[in-house]
Write a protein that holds these residues in place. Sequence first.
Motif, PDB file in Angstrom:
ATOM      1  N   SER A   1       0.850  -1.194   0.000  1.00  0.00           N
ATOM      2  CA  SER A   1       0.000   0.000   0.000  1.00  0.00           C
ATOM      3  C   SER A   1       0.886   1.245   0.000  1.00  0.00           C
ATOM      4  O   SER A   1       1.797   1.353   0.815  1.00  0.00           O
ATOM      5  CB  SER A   1      -0.915   0.022   1.223  1.00  0.00           C
ATOM      6  OG  SER A   1      -1.755  -1.112   1.255  1.00  0.00           O
ATOM      7  N   GLU A   2       0.583   2.175  -0.901  1.00  0.00           N
ATOM      8  CA  GLU A   2       1.359   3.414  -1.002  1.00  0.00           C
ATOM      9  C   GLU A   2       0.403   4.596  -1.078  1.00  0.00           C
ATOM     10  O   GLU A   2      -0.540   4.590  -1.867  1.00  0.00           O
ATOM     11  CB  GLU A   2       2.252   3.377  -2.239  1.00  0.00           C
ATOM     12  CG  GLU A   2       3.267   2.235  -2.214  1.00  0.00           C
ATOM     13  CD  GLU A   2       4.173   2.240  -3.426  1.00  0.00           C
ATOM     14  OE1 GLU A   2       5.314   2.703  -3.315  1.00  0.00           O
ATOM     15  OE2 GLU A   2       3.723   1.772  -4.500  1.00  0.00           O
ATOM     16  N   GLY A   3       0.659   5.607  -0.268  1.00  0.00           N
ATOM     17  CA  GLY A   3      -0.226   6.758  -0.207  1.00  0.00           C
ATOM     18  C   GLY A   3       0.268   7.935  -1.029  1.00  0.00           C
ATOM     19  O   GLY A   3       1.469   8.111  -1.243  1.00  0.00           O
ATOM     20  N   VAL A   4      -0.679   8.723  -1.504  1.00  0.00           N
ATOM     21  CA  VAL A   4      -0.391   9.980  -2.193  1.00  0.00           C
ATOM     22  C   VAL A   4      -0.979  11.087  -1.331  1.00  0.00           C
ATOM     23  O   VAL A   4      -2.185  11.101  -1.071  1.00  0.00           O
ATOM     24  CB  VAL A   4      -1.020  10.003  -3.603  1.00  0.00           C
ATOM     25  CG1 VAL A   4      -0.803  11.360  -4.261  1.00  0.00           C
ATOM     26  CG2 VAL A   4      -0.428   8.889  -4.474  1.00  0.00           C
ATOM     27  N   ILE A   5      -0.135  12.000  -0.877  1.00  0.00           N
ATOM     28  CA  ILE A   5      -0.555  13.024   0.074  1.00  0.00           C
ATOM     29  C   ILE A   5      -1.025  14.289  -0.643  1.00  0.00           C
ATOM     30  O   ILE A   5      -0.385  14.760  -1.585  1.00  0.00           O
ATOM     31  CB  ILE A   5       0.595  13.392   1.034  1.00  0.00           C
ATOM     32  CG1 ILE A   5       1.134  12.125   1.722  1.00  0.00           C
ATOM     33  CG2 ILE A   5       0.136  14.417   2.060  1.00  0.00           C
ATOM     34  CD1 ILE A   5       0.145  11.443   2.611  1.00  0.00           C
TER      35      ILE A   5
END
Length: 368
Positions: free
Chosen positions: A212-216
């Motif tokens: 899982s990778e987030g984009v802020i």
Amino acid sequence: MHSIKRDSASGKLLKMFVLNRDAFLSGEDAAQKLGVSRTAVWKAVEALRKEGFEIEGSTNRGYRLRCPCEVLHPALIESALEPFALSVCGSKIEVFDSIDSTNTEAKRRLSAAMDCAKLHGAVIIAETQSAGRGRFAGRVFYSPAKSGVYLSLVFCPFSAAQEQAAVPNPSVFTALTAAAVCRAFGEFGFDGKIKWVNDIFVNGKKVCGILSEGVISMERKAVEAVVIGIGVNVRESGDGFPEALKNKAGALTGKTCGPDSPAFIDRNELTASILSHTFSALYGRVPAAELLEEYRSRSFIIGKYVEVAPQSGKPYRARVCGITAEARLIIERDCGTREELSSGEISLLFVQEGLTPDVSRFAPVPAL
């Protein structure tokens, strides 16, 4: 990407085959429904065969798609989705023959998008990845062709909130997804066990990894989009696993499980099940507390002694005491102090050469 486009004659014919699964479709009926000649139908059938679809032909009965099918295709996946998942990602599924990494492609698209919310529900799938990635820098995810399910989905919490869905805490996305994938495995007769934080094991070997990778969003100071990558080893490839993975990695089925085998797993149906359970989890249609409890119950490390490899600093040993509501790992060090880990890597301490770890300083593991 597959050359069979949704709006082409071949794409429309494939959808007709899916809707009339197991039934023959006459060339005349197909031509009338598509508004083309019978010759055009024949050409469309040949195009599907060229892509790897097995189309049976009978002089008096017409054509029929052989199922289960070896080829991953959006139309076949969408036909097996639960209604809610179909409403989220229907028409947003793409399948590539080969790609560097589905997560990387999803992040490229998010970076180029003026509005990330427009990519909400997008699903990118690949038959093989040339640069599949693990959770840590330098780690690769082995992605042999036509042997697994390698996908990434885009989930935008604010888009879901606008639709009055329950948005889970971003820190538990991986845990919710792991529990959802285990539910999907259960539909195919497999009992998934979880190694914190993102690995799923079946029969003692890793068969699935989640990234899982987030984009802020700088404006909202919050996660604007999450890319969730799911890689499943469905069956062993013809060459088997690389030497470095042979003792660690496994697959749901053996390399000889083709469509005629009772143990064959239709990857389109497995993909649909994973997406259906995952979107239900992310939208809160299944309570997060219920899924986190399931995550704990499937953990095979609670109560075990492990070596912790932090992202910085030296490895150390500890005992796993539990998992928090935020999916953090509760560990107890030799000195008796307890900590909560949100990152890092762990490995079990096994008995070797007749010696056991010195665990005399650990207190009993309390019930949680």
